[in-house]
Design a protein around this motif. Structure first.
Motif, mmCIF file in Angstrom:
data_model
loop_
_atom_site.group_PDB
_atom_site.id
_atom_site.type_symbol
_atom_site.label_atom_id
_atom_site.label_comp_id
_atom_site.label_asym_id
_atom_site.label_seq_id
_atom_site.Cartn_x
_atom_site.Cartn_y
_atom_site.Cartn_z
ATOM 1 N N ASP A 125 -6.887 0.695 -2.426
ATOM 2 C CA ASP A 125 -6.564 -0.361 -1.885
ATOM 3 C C ASP A 125 -7.820 -1.678 -1.547
ATOM 4 O O ASP A 125 -8.700 -1.314 -0.599
ATOM 5 C CB ASP A 125 -6.454 0.458 -0.606
ATOM 6 N N LYS A 174 0.554 3.699 -3.238
ATOM 7 C CA LYS A 174 0.274 4.936 -2.937
ATOM 8 C C LYS A 174 1.118 6.033 -3.670
ATOM 9 O O LYS A 174 0.916 6.957 -4.313
ATOM 10 C CB LYS A 174 0.108 5.503 -1.201
ATOM 11 N N ASP A 179 -4.104 -2.738 -5.279
ATOM 12 C CA ASP A 179 -3.169 -3.631 -4.715
ATOM 13 C C ASP A 179 -4.242 -4.734 -3.837
ATOM 14 O O ASP A 179 -5.231 -4.388 -3.373
ATOM 15 C CB ASP A 179 -2.043 -3.009 -3.895
ATOM 16 N N ASP A 205 -5.291 6.992 -9.691
ATOM 17 C CA ASP A 205 -6.028 6.675 -8.671
ATOM 18 C C ASP A 205 -5.466 5.157 -8.129
ATOM 19 O O ASP A 205 -5.037 4.500 -8.744
ATOM 20 C CB ASP A 205 -7.436 6.202 -8.710
ATOM 21 N N TYR A 206 -5.390 5.330 -6.372
ATOM 22 C CA TYR A 206 -4.972 4.142 -5.807
ATOM 23 C C TYR A 206 -6.181 3.392 -5.135
ATOM 24 O O TYR A 206 -7.058 4.110 -4.543
ATOM 25 C CB TYR A 206 -3.991 4.692 -4.898
ATOM 26 N N SER A 249 0.876 -1.209 -0.072
ATOM 27 C CA SER A 249 0.118 0.038 0.087
ATOM 28 C C SER A 249 0.862 1.196 0.187
ATOM 29 O O SER A 249 0.446 2.120 -0.641
ATOM 30 C CB SER A 249 -0.978 -0.171 1.133
ATOM 31 N N THR A 250 1.887 1.297 0.741
ATOM 32 C CA THR A 250 2.823 2.557 0.789
ATOM 33 C C THR A 250 3.380 2.502 -0.695
ATOM 34 O O THR A 250 3.383 3.729 -1.068
ATOM 35 C CB THR A 250 3.954 2.223 1.690
ATOM 36 N N ALA A 254 1.067 5.819 -7.454
ATOM 37 C CA ALA A 254 -0.308 6.687 -7.851
ATOM 38 C C ALA A 254 -0.006 8.137 -8.079
ATOM 39 O O ALA A 254 -0.211 8.909 -8.754
ATOM 40 C CB ALA A 254 -1.384 6.526 -6.896
ATOM 41 N N LYS A 255 0.583 8.535 -6.835
ATOM 42 C CA LYS A 255 0.717 9.958 -6.744
ATOM 43 C C LYS A 255 1.695 10.566 -7.852
ATOM 44 O O LYS A 255 1.572 11.638 -8.566
ATOM 45 C CB LYS A 255 1.630 10.236 -5.354
ATOM 46 N N GLY A 310 -8.188 9.479 -0.726
ATOM 47 C CA GLY A 310 -7.198 9.169 -0.172
ATOM 48 C C GLY A 310 -7.974 8.384 1.026
ATOM 49 O O GLY A 310 -7.383 7.509 1.965
ATOM 50 N N ASN A 311 -9.359 8.324 1.426
ATOM 51 C CA ASN A 311 -9.854 8.092 2.431
ATOM 52 C C ASN A 311 -10.874 6.914 2.078
ATOM 53 O O ASN A 311 -11.335 6.915 1.161
ATOM 54 C CB ASN A 311 -10.795 9.132 3.112
ATOM 55 N N ASN A 319 -10.945 4.945 7.866
ATOM 56 C CA ASN A 319 -9.604 4.701 7.760
ATOM 57 C C ASN A 319 -8.876 3.995 9.067
ATOM 58 O O ASN A 319 -7.934 3.128 8.770
ATOM 59 C CB ASN A 319 -8.627 6.199 7.591
#
Ligand code: DC
Length: 218
Positions: A35, A23, A125, A32-33, A19-20, A26-27, A74-75, A84
């Motif tokens: 999860d 993210k 992911d 878009d990410y 996920s790290t 994506a940035k 991102g939420n 979250n």
């Protein structure tokens, strides 16, 4: 000119840094990410809250039919509530792993994930993205690291947050989740034949992000 959509699938075991890394990719790429683990966690949280048993049954079917999961800014939102932090407890981790073995839960979430991945460029992911959710993704990666390294990373993260943590317990939980995720009957964790494996045991997060972005941009 319309830009061509592309999807990046990242699978791998718990604590490999998916996920790290996703993210950050994506940035950097401006996409878009998604999860997908957070989606199983949200369902696990709702089942715990409502006392729904971790098995197929009418209560689960009814709950799934009236549940909404969304990502925005991102939420993660469960029925409109931002969850979250609530989905990151050890109790919810276990519930997520348990409910992810149930066909009705996977059916609902995979359908949602495919919809999310078919309308825009995304990096997604999870455990079954390359093998099941987005089998035709343009890029597929399978991110691993040794169980000890993954436990060490999680342990450090908890200590840094000021939370109590016992390394051996963290390692035990990681091994247990690896076993559950790899041995369940439905869409177990597996590297897709056409996925590229990245072993991050001796790589930094930045190294992996650079590597994936380099592949996608070339
Ligand atoms: O990635 P995570 O730890 O947040 O995932 C939580 C649980 O959800 C994990 O035990 C495996 C399950 N999961 C899954 O079965 N399929 C996915 N695509 C993503 C997660």
């Amino acid at each position: 000119m319309t830009q061509k959509l592309f999807r990046i699938a990242v699978d791998g075991p718990s604590g490999a840094g998916k996920s790290t890394i996703a993210k950050a990719v994506a940035k950097r790429l401006g996409i878009d990410y998604i999860d997908t683990g957070a989606m199983y966690r949200a369902i696990g949280l709702k089942m715990l809250r409502l006392g729904i048993p971790m098995e197929e049954g009418p209560a689960l079917t009814e709950m799934l039919a009236e549940t909404e999961i969304d990502f925005a800014g991102g939420n993660v939102f469960l029925d409109g509530e931002m969850v979250n932090d609530r989905i990151r407890t050890p109790e919810v981790s276990r519930a997520a792993s348990d409910c992810s073995a149930l066909g009705s839960v996977r059916g609902k979430l995979v359908e949602l994930q495919r919809k999310m991945g078919n309308t825009k460029s995304v990096i997604m992911d999870g455990r079954d993205i390359g093998t099941n959710v987005l089998t035709d993704a343009e890029y597929k990666f399978f991110l691993t690291a040794s169980a000890e390294e993954r436990a060490q990373r999680r342990h450090r993260e908890m200590v840094e947050k000021g939370q109590k943590s016992d390394f051996n317990e963290v390692l035990e939980q990681i091994l247990q989740r690896d076993y559950n995720d790899s041995n369940r009957a439905l869409n177990p964790l597996r590297k897709a034949d056409d996925a590229e494996e990245i072993d991050s045991t001796h790589m930094s997060i930045q190294d992996v992000v650079d590597y994936i972005c380099g592949k996608v941009c070339n």
